[in-house]
Design a protein around this motif. Structure first.
Motif, PDB file in Angstrom:
ATOM      1  N   GLY A  49       0.436  -1.368   0.053  1.00 23.68           N
ATOM      2  CA  GLY A  49       0.350  -0.276  -0.179  1.00 23.68           C
ATOM      3  C   GLY A  49       0.818   1.511  -0.307  1.00 23.68           C
ATOM      4  N   GLN A  50       1.738   0.864   0.803  1.00 21.45           N
ATOM      5  CA  GLN A  50       3.128   2.319   1.088  1.00 21.45           C
ATOM      6  C   GLN A  50       3.354   2.398  -0.220  1.00 21.45           C
ATOM      7  OE1 GLN A  50       5.740   1.685   4.077  1.00 21.45           O
ATOM      8  NE2 GLN A  50       4.752   3.241   4.980  1.00 21.45           N
ATOM      9  N   ALA A  51       3.639   1.293  -0.575  1.00 19.34           N
ATOM     10  CA  ALA A  51       4.737   1.715  -2.632  1.00 19.34           C
ATOM     11  C   ALA A  51       3.626   2.092  -3.600  1.00 19.34           C
ATOM     12  CB  ALA A  51       5.530   0.100  -3.119  1.00 19.34           C
ATOM     13  N   TYR A  52       2.483   1.631  -3.399  1.00 18.49           N
ATOM     14  CA  TYR A  52       1.321   1.564  -4.017  1.00 18.49           C
ATOM     15  C   TYR A  52       0.902   3.772  -3.542  1.00 18.49           C
ATOM     16  CZ  TYR A  52      -3.222   2.516  -6.438  1.00 18.49           C
ATOM     17  OH  TYR A  52      -4.346   2.746  -8.091  1.00 18.49           O
ATOM     18  N   ARG A  53       0.389   3.890  -2.930  1.00 17.22           N
ATOM     19  CA  ARG A  53       0.539   5.844  -3.264  1.00 17.22           C
ATOM     20  C   ARG A  53       1.996   6.365  -3.541  1.00 17.22           C
ATOM     21  NH1 ARG A  53      -1.889   2.926   1.086  1.00 17.22           N
ATOM     22  NH2 ARG A  53      -0.247   3.069   2.595  1.00 17.22           N
ATOM     23  N   ALA A  54       2.832   6.349  -3.015  1.00 16.37           N
ATOM     24  CA  ALA A  54       4.515   6.253  -3.454  1.00 16.37           C
ATOM     25  C   ALA A  54       4.691   7.315  -4.900  1.00 16.37           C
ATOM     26  CB  ALA A  54       5.536   6.118  -2.813  1.00 16.37           C
ATOM     27  N   LEU A  55       3.871   5.444  -5.825  1.00 15.92           N
ATOM     28  CA  LEU A  55       3.936   5.629  -6.731  1.00 15.92           C
ATOM     29  C   LEU A  55       2.445   6.808  -7.611  1.00 15.92           C
ATOM     30  CD1 LEU A  55       4.193   2.704  -8.434  1.00 15.92           C
ATOM     31  CD2 LEU A  55       6.343   3.733  -9.024  1.00 15.92           C
ATOM     32  N   GLU A  56       1.789   6.359  -6.578  1.00 19.86           N
ATOM     33  CA  GLU A  56       0.765   7.446  -6.954  1.00 19.86           C
ATOM     34  C   GLU A  56       0.435   9.334  -6.993  1.00 19.86           C
ATOM     35  OE1 GLU A  56      -3.553   7.395  -7.931  1.00 19.86           O
ATOM     36  OE2 GLU A  56      -2.856   5.703  -9.126  1.00 19.86           O
ATOM     37  N   GLU A  57       1.751   9.191  -5.847  1.00 22.63           N
ATOM     38  CA  GLU A  57       2.613  10.533  -5.847  1.00 22.63           C
ATOM     39  C   GLU A  57       2.982  10.808  -6.914  1.00 22.63           C
ATOM     40  OE1 GLU A  57       2.402  14.585  -4.238  1.00 22.63           O
ATOM     41  OE2 GLU A  57       1.028  12.168  -3.480  1.00 22.63           O
ATOM     42  N   VAL A  72      -0.984   4.252 -13.013  1.00 17.69           N
ATOM     43  CA  VAL A  72      -0.522   2.920 -11.776  1.00 17.69           C
ATOM     44  C   VAL A  72      -1.690   2.528 -11.492  1.00 17.69           C
ATOM     45  CG1 VAL A  72       0.428   2.150  -8.955  1.00 17.69           C
ATOM     46  CG2 VAL A  72       0.390   4.966 -10.255  1.00 17.69           C
ATOM     47  N   GLU A  73      -1.332   0.954 -12.004  1.00 16.12           N
ATOM     48  CA  GLU A  73      -2.383   0.020 -11.790  1.00 16.12           C
ATOM     49  C   GLU A  73      -2.154  -1.227 -10.431  1.00 16.12           C
ATOM     50  OE1 GLU A  73      -3.559  -3.961 -14.765  1.00 16.12           O
ATOM     51  OE2 GLU A  73      -1.787  -2.253 -15.408  1.00 16.12           O
ATOM     52  N   ASN A  74      -2.663  -1.749  -9.669  1.00 17.31           N
ATOM     53  CA  ASN A  74      -2.503  -3.148  -8.893  1.00 17.31           C
ATOM     54  C   ASN A  74      -3.033  -4.627  -9.619  1.00 17.31           C
ATOM     55  OD1 ASN A  74      -3.106  -4.417  -7.160  1.00 17.31           O
ATOM     56  ND2 ASN A  74      -3.984  -2.696  -5.491  1.00 17.31           N
ATOM     57  N   ASN A  75      -2.185  -4.470  -9.318  1.00 20.27           N
ATOM     58  CA  ASN A  75      -2.136  -5.997 -10.420  1.00 20.27           C
ATOM     59  C   ASN A  75      -2.012  -7.593  -9.239  1.00 20.27           C
ATOM     60  OD1 ASN A  75      -2.214  -5.202 -12.929  1.00 20.27           O
ATOM     61  ND2 ASN A  75       0.298  -5.029 -12.529  1.00 20.27           N
ATOM     62  N   LYS A  76      -2.535  -6.789  -8.053  1.00 20.21           N
ATOM     63  CA  LYS A  76      -2.560  -8.385  -6.509  1.00 20.21           C
ATOM     64  C   LYS A  76      -1.245  -8.301  -6.415  1.00 20.21           C
ATOM     65  CE  LYS A  76      -4.717 -12.347  -4.394  1.00 20.21           C
ATOM     66  NZ  LYS A  76      -5.911 -12.653  -4.951  1.00 20.21           N
ATOM     67  N   PHE A  77      -0.037  -8.573  -7.244  1.00 24.35           N
ATOM     68  CA  PHE A  77       1.108  -9.242  -6.456  1.00 24.35           C
ATOM     69  C   PHE A  77       2.175  -8.259  -7.227  1.00 24.35           C
ATOM     70  CE2 PHE A  77      -1.875 -13.029  -7.280  1.00 24.35           C
ATOM     71  CZ  PHE A  77      -1.698 -13.640  -5.871  1.00 24.35           C
ATOM     72  N   CYS A  78       1.247  -7.035  -7.700  1.00 22.51           N
ATOM     73  CA  CYS A  78       2.837  -6.336  -8.684  1.00 22.51           C
ATOM     74  C   CYS A  78       1.616  -5.088  -9.078  1.00 22.51           C
ATOM     75  CB  CYS A  78       3.643  -6.946  -9.352  1.00 22.51           C
ATOM     76  SG  CYS A  78       2.881  -7.002 -11.091  1.00 22.51           S
ATOM     77  N   LEU A  79       2.979  -3.768  -9.147  1.00 20.59           N
ATOM     78  CA  LEU A  79       2.554  -2.706  -9.647  1.00 20.59           C
ATOM     79  C   LEU A  79       2.273  -2.678 -10.638  1.00 20.59           C
ATOM     80  CD1 LEU A  79       3.428  -0.929  -6.344  1.00 20.59           C
ATOM     81  CD2 LEU A  79       0.928  -1.379  -6.598  1.00 20.59           C
ATOM     82  N   SER A  80       1.817  -1.817 -11.352  1.00 18.08           N
ATOM     83  CA  SER A  80       2.657  -1.560 -12.856  1.00 18.08           C
ATOM     84  C   SER A  80       2.447   0.260 -13.537  1.00 18.08           C
ATOM     85  CB  SER A  80       2.100  -1.923 -14.453  1.00 18.08           C
ATOM     86  OG  SER A  80       1.903  -3.436 -13.932  1.00 18.08           O
ATOM     87  N   VAL A  81       3.486   0.906 -13.606  1.00 17.56           N
ATOM     88  CA  VAL A  81       3.268   2.305 -14.469  1.00 17.56           C
ATOM     89  C   VAL A  81       3.326   2.109 -14.811  1.00 17.56           C
ATOM     90  CG1 VAL A  81       4.131   4.645 -13.453  1.00 17.56           C
ATOM     91  CG2 VAL A  81       4.258   2.879 -11.529  1.00 17.56           C
ATOM     92  N   HIS A  82       1.820   2.881 -15.920  1.00 19.19           N
ATOM     93  CA  HIS A  82       2.042   2.742 -17.503  1.00 19.19           C
ATOM     94  C   HIS A  82       1.987   4.169 -17.844  1.00 19.19           C
ATOM     95  CE1 HIS A  82       0.267  -1.583 -17.519  1.00 19.19           C
ATOM     96  NE2 HIS A  82      -0.286  -0.812 -16.495  1.00 19.19           N
ATOM     97  N   PHE A  83       2.862   4.493 -18.610  1.00 19.83           N
ATOM     98  CA  PHE A  83       3.604   5.161 -19.007  1.00 19.83           C
ATOM     99  C   PHE A  83       2.583   5.633 -20.784  1.00 19.83           C
ATOM    100  CE2 PHE A  83       5.896   5.406 -16.146  1.00 19.83           C
ATOM    101  CZ  PHE A  83       6.286   6.557 -15.498  1.00 19.83           C
ATOM    102  N   ARG A  84       2.370   4.689 -21.625  1.00 25.34           N
ATOM    103  CA  ARG A  84       1.857   4.492 -22.680  1.00 25.34           C
ATOM    104  C   ARG A  84       0.758   5.470 -23.461  1.00 25.34           C
ATOM    105  NH1 ARG A  84      -0.193  -0.597 -21.213  1.00 25.34           N
ATOM    106  NH2 ARG A  84      -2.449  -0.160 -20.253  1.00 25.34           N
ATOM    107  N   CYS A  85       0.093   6.446 -22.175  1.00 23.45           N
ATOM    108  CA  CYS A  85      -0.496   7.504 -22.902  1.00 23.45           C
ATOM    109  C   CYS A  85      -0.004   8.679 -22.186  1.00 23.45           C
ATOM    110  CB  CYS A  85      -1.938   7.129 -22.241  1.00 23.45           C
ATOM    111  SG  CYS A  85      -3.051   6.025 -22.877  1.00 23.45           S
TER     112      CYS A  85
END
Length: 65
Positions: A15-23, A33-46
């Protein structure tokens, strides 16, 4: 936190990592930022290519600083 079960500690850190990436990405239109249950992904394609090109000249990205 040591007394918590391993899964609870992992959920907390996740949760901390997710919030840091969102920030870090909140000011970048199109970044997601996508929550994939077991990992986080940051998408820049758009993200506009001009914005991405500007990163290499103006900022040093260190996610964990």
């Amino acid at each position: 936190m040591r007394n918590l079960p391993a899964h609870a500690r992992a959920d907390y850190m996740y949760g901390q990592a997710y919030r840091a990436l969102e920030e870090k990405t909140k000011d970048t239109p199109g970044a997601r930022v996508e929550n994939n249950k077991f990992c986080l992904s940051v998408h820049f394609r758009c993200v506009d290519e001009k914005v991405i090109a500007g990163w290499f000249f103006t900022e040093s990205y260190n996610t964990f600083s």
